[in-house]
Design an enzyme around this catalytic site. Structure first.
Site, PDB file in Angstrom:
ATOM      1  CB  SER A  34      -1.230   0.242   1.525  1.00  0.00           C
ATOM      2  OG  SER A  34      -0.172   0.117   2.440  1.00  0.00           O
ATOM      3  CG  ASN A  35       3.572   4.596   1.246  1.00  0.00           C
ATOM      4  OD1 ASN A  35       3.476   4.899   0.846  1.00  0.00           O
ATOM      5  ND2 ASN A  35       4.022   5.002   3.115  1.00  0.00           N
ATOM      6  CB  SER A 124       7.376   8.164  17.203  1.00  0.00           C
ATOM      7  OG  SER A 124       7.808   9.652  16.885  1.00  0.00           O
ATOM      8  CE1 TYR A 149       3.633   8.026  12.926  1.00  0.00           C
ATOM      9  CE2 TYR A 149       3.906   9.440  14.049  1.00  0.00           C
ATOM     10  CZ  TYR A 149       4.254   8.347  13.915  1.00  0.00           C
ATOM     11  OH  TYR A 149       5.758   8.052  13.990  1.00  0.00           O
ATOM     12  CE  LYS A 153       4.552   4.759  15.584  1.00  0.00           C
ATOM     13  NZ  LYS A 153       4.048   3.804  14.467  1.00  0.00           N
ATOM     14  CE1 TYR A 177      12.187   2.310  15.526  1.00  0.00           C
ATOM     15  CE2 TYR A 177      10.477   3.261  13.160  1.00  0.00           C
ATOM     16  CZ  TYR A 177      11.586   2.381  14.146  1.00  0.00           C
ATOM     17  OH  TYR A 177      10.890   1.368  13.788  1.00  0.00           O
ATOM     18  CG  PHE A 178      14.869  10.668  18.303  1.00  0.00           C
ATOM     19  CD1 PHE A 178      14.636   9.803  18.944  1.00  0.00           C
ATOM     20  CD2 PHE A 178      14.742  12.186  18.899  1.00  0.00           C
ATOM     21  CE1 PHE A 178      14.184  10.017  20.022  1.00  0.00           C
ATOM     22  CE2 PHE A 178      14.256  11.987  20.158  1.00  0.00           C
ATOM     23  CZ  PHE A 178      13.690  11.116  20.987  1.00  0.00           C
ATOM     24  CG  ASN A 179      13.095  13.739  12.839  1.00  0.00           C
ATOM     25  OD1 ASN A 179      12.910  13.890  14.263  1.00  0.00           O
ATOM     26  ND2 ASN A 179      12.612  14.472  12.251  1.00  0.00           N
ATOM     27  N   GLY A 294       1.516  22.687  15.222  1.00  0.00           N
ATOM     28  CA  GLY A 294       1.980  21.284  15.848  1.00  0.00           C
ATOM     29  C   GLY A 294       3.374  21.179  16.240  1.00  0.00           C
TER      30      GLY A 294
HETATM   31  C1  UD1 Z   1       7.274  13.768  11.867  1.00  0.00           C
HETATM   32  C2  UD1 Z   1       6.987  13.415  13.717  1.00  0.00           C
HETATM   33  C3  UD1 Z   1       7.377  12.244  13.798  1.00  0.00           C
HETATM   34  C4  UD1 Z   1       7.096  10.974  12.099  1.00  0.00           C
HETATM   35  C5  UD1 Z   1       8.594  12.073  11.721  1.00  0.00           C
HETATM   36  C6  UD1 Z   1       8.207  10.870  10.112  1.00  0.00           C
HETATM   37  C7  UD1 Z   1       5.749  14.231  14.895  1.00  0.00           C
HETATM   38  C8  UD1 Z   1       5.653  15.997  16.060  1.00  0.00           C
HETATM   39  N1  UD1 Z   1       6.491  14.036  15.005  1.00  0.00           N
HETATM   40  O1  UD1 Z   1       8.795  14.403  12.364  1.00  0.00           O
HETATM   41  O2  UD1 Z   1       7.000  11.596  14.981  1.00  0.00           O
HETATM   42  O3  UD1 Z   1       8.334   9.714  12.616  1.00  0.00           O
HETATM   43  O4  UD1 Z   1       7.233  13.112  10.926  1.00  0.00           O
HETATM   44  O5  UD1 Z   1       6.943  10.831  10.076  1.00  0.00           O
HETATM   45  O6  UD1 Z   1       4.774  14.108  14.991  1.00  0.00           O
HETATM   46  N2  UD1 Z   1      10.384  20.681   8.027  1.00  0.00           N
HETATM   47  C9  UD1 Z   1      10.083  22.451   6.407  1.00  0.00           C
HETATM   48  N3  UD1 Z   1       9.838  21.907   5.392  1.00  0.00           N
HETATM   49  C10 UD1 Z   1       9.431  20.909   4.837  1.00  0.00           C
HETATM   50  C11 UD1 Z   1       9.451  20.198   5.741  1.00  0.00           C
HETATM   51  C12 UD1 Z   1       9.975  19.663   7.132  1.00  0.00           C
HETATM   52  O7  UD1 Z   1      10.759  23.416   6.620  1.00  0.00           O
HETATM   53  O8  UD1 Z   1       8.624  21.035   3.702  1.00  0.00           O
HETATM   54  C13 UD1 Z   1      10.962  20.904   9.173  1.00  0.00           C
HETATM   55  C14 UD1 Z   1       9.369  20.779   9.955  1.00  0.00           C
HETATM   56  O9  UD1 Z   1       9.039  22.003  10.541  1.00  0.00           O
HETATM   57  C15 UD1 Z   1      10.474  20.292  11.530  1.00  0.00           C
HETATM   58  C16 UD1 Z   1      11.880  19.568  10.246  1.00  0.00           C
HETATM   59  O10 UD1 Z   1      11.761  20.226   9.214  1.00  0.00           O
HETATM   60  O11 UD1 Z   1      11.243  21.269  11.949  1.00  0.00           O
HETATM   61  C17 UD1 Z   1      11.145  18.223  10.151  1.00  0.00           C
HETATM   62  O12 UD1 Z   1       9.750  18.308   9.370  1.00  0.00           O
HETATM   63  P1  UD1 Z   1       9.775  16.577   9.526  1.00  0.00           P
HETATM   64  O13 UD1 Z   1      10.681  15.814   8.871  1.00  0.00           O
HETATM   65  O14 UD1 Z   1       8.537  16.891   9.026  1.00  0.00           O
HETATM   66  O15 UD1 Z   1       9.300  15.504  10.787  1.00  0.00           O
HETATM   67  P2  UD1 Z   1       8.797  15.911  12.225  1.00  0.00           P
HETATM   68  O16 UD1 Z   1       7.333  17.097  11.956  1.00  0.00           O
HETATM   69  O17 UD1 Z   1       9.997  16.113  13.147  1.00  0.00           O
END
Ligand code: UD1
Length: 336
Positions: A34-35, A124, A149, A153, A177-179, A294
């Site tokens: 599916s993904n 997460s 989501y 968790k 997990y972190f990022n 958020g």
């Molecule tokens: C989110 C989720 C995390 C999940 C992860 C991967 C929360 C709090 N966090 O992490 O649980 O495991 O996604 O799915 O729900 N950013 C930009 N521009 C963009 C995209 C992102 O500036 O186009 C910035 C965001 O503002 C953030 C950072 O990049 O500061 C990381 O964003 P993202 O990769 O979406 O991960 P999280 O939001 O940290």
């Protein structure tokens, strides 16, 4: 004895499948694509030179799942079949609760039926919520989820703690997990979100290859050194290796083990953009825009517990993560 890997064709599942095979484990993969794509399975075989059994099915299909347990000698399970898009979860909470929570319950119930009680859960950092100070430590209380989501968790962590309380024969790892970013160094596995990406690195690579015009950096006025948000980015191969260490821990003794899987170092959005440009020589035009609802200003792991208890430490640098994320795109384009 085999490890059942649900969602094994997905981004984190496929990288973990490779590390499990490299560690000499037998695996069985379930995925409904599916993904994800079927080619990923061939690429796992190409990278490792090893074979495995595969079932195309929804992991929450009880009847088919029972067949998988009947036909294989499964002794532990890793579940990567959860939905993971934060934004989408706010629009489709029912789908998220059904797939992530009901699906997990079907899986746990089936595990119990076949007396399989070792489980590694993909949790997460989002479970810490906005209440906890950084760096996040495993003994902090769970916070408030910022999306359905995130709630899935938190709920599944609680369900697993309750299952262990009722039956001490279970052995469970909650991996926060972190990022995760980056890709396998072969360029054969990577992250390919459908549609316009929500997460930072998938968006950056699309801008770098000209598919998207510019990156919107969500907020430049946070109380951080350069005004952009700080996260703990870790290489997906390091993350995958953490799962093997966690599984070894479960084999040592029963319990509920909670570990942060992060580097312990925070980087800003602009750090990531600049490192990407330096590591790949590609231009990433960006513009600072409004904050995204958020988002927390900054979070990163205290990663000392996993190092002390599992002997696991993230080894790859932000430069490695950027280079490998880009390499995946180059290899995918070459292979058409
Ligand atoms: C989110 C989720 C995390 C999940 C992860 C991967 C929360 C709090 N966090 O992490 O649980 O495991 O996604 O799915 O729900 N950013 C930009 N521009 C963009 C995209 C992102 O500036 O186009 C910035 C965001 O503002 C953030 C950072 O990049 O500061 C990381 O964003 P993202 O990769 O979406 O991960 P999280 O939001 O940290």
């Amino acid at each position: 004895m085999s490890v059942l890997v649900t969602g094994g064709a997905g981004y984190i599942g496929s990288h973990t499948a490779v590390e499990l095979l490299n560690a000499g484990k037998d695996i069985v993969i379930i995925d409904d694509f599916s993904n994800s794509k079927p080619e990923v399975l061939e690429n796992i075989k190409k990278i490792t030179g090893k074979d495995f059994k595969f079932y195309e099915m929804d992991y929450a299909d009880r009847e088919k799942l029972e067949k998988v347990f009947e036909e294989n000698n499964i002794d532990s399970v890793m579940n990567f079949a959860g939905f993971k898009a934060v934004g989408e979860s706010t629009k489709k909470p029912i789908e998220y609760y059904i797939n992530n929570v009901s699906g997990a319950l079907v899986l746990f119930d089936t595990m119990r039926k076949y007396n399989v009680k070792k489980f590694v859960f993909s949790s997460s950092a989002t479970v810490y919520g906005p209440e906890n100070p950084i760096p996040y430590k495993e003994d902090m209380p769970v916070g408030t989820a910022s999306s359905p989501y995130g709630s899935t968790k938190i709920f599944i962590e609680q369900i697993l703690k309750d299952i262990y309380k009722a039956d001490n024969e279970w052995s469970v790892a909650l991996l926060r997990y972190f990022n995760p970013i980056g890709s396998h160094e072969s360029g054969l596995l990577g992250e390919e979100p459908q549609g316009i990406p929500n997460n930072l690195m998938p968006y950056i690579v699309r801008v770098a290859c000209g598919q998207l015009k510019e990156l919107s950096v969500f907020g430049g006025d946070y109380d951080t050194p350069d005004g952009t948000c700080i996260r703990d980015y870790l290489h997906v191969v390091d993350l995958a290796k953490g799962h093997i260490k966690a599984l070894d821990k479960l084999n040592e003794g029963n319990g509920v083990y909670i570990y942060n899987l992060g580097t312990g170092v925070g980087y800003s959005v602009l750090d990531v953009v600049n490192t990407f440009m330096k590591a790949t020589g590609k231009d990433v035009p960006y513009r600072i825009t409004e904050r995204r609802a958020g988002d927390l200003p900054a979070f990163y792991a205290d990663a000392t517990k996993a190092e002390k208890e599992l002997g696991w430490k993230a080894e790859k640098s932000l430069e490695d993560m950027c280079r490998d994320s880009w390499h995946y795109i180059e290899v995918s384009r070459k292979n058409g």
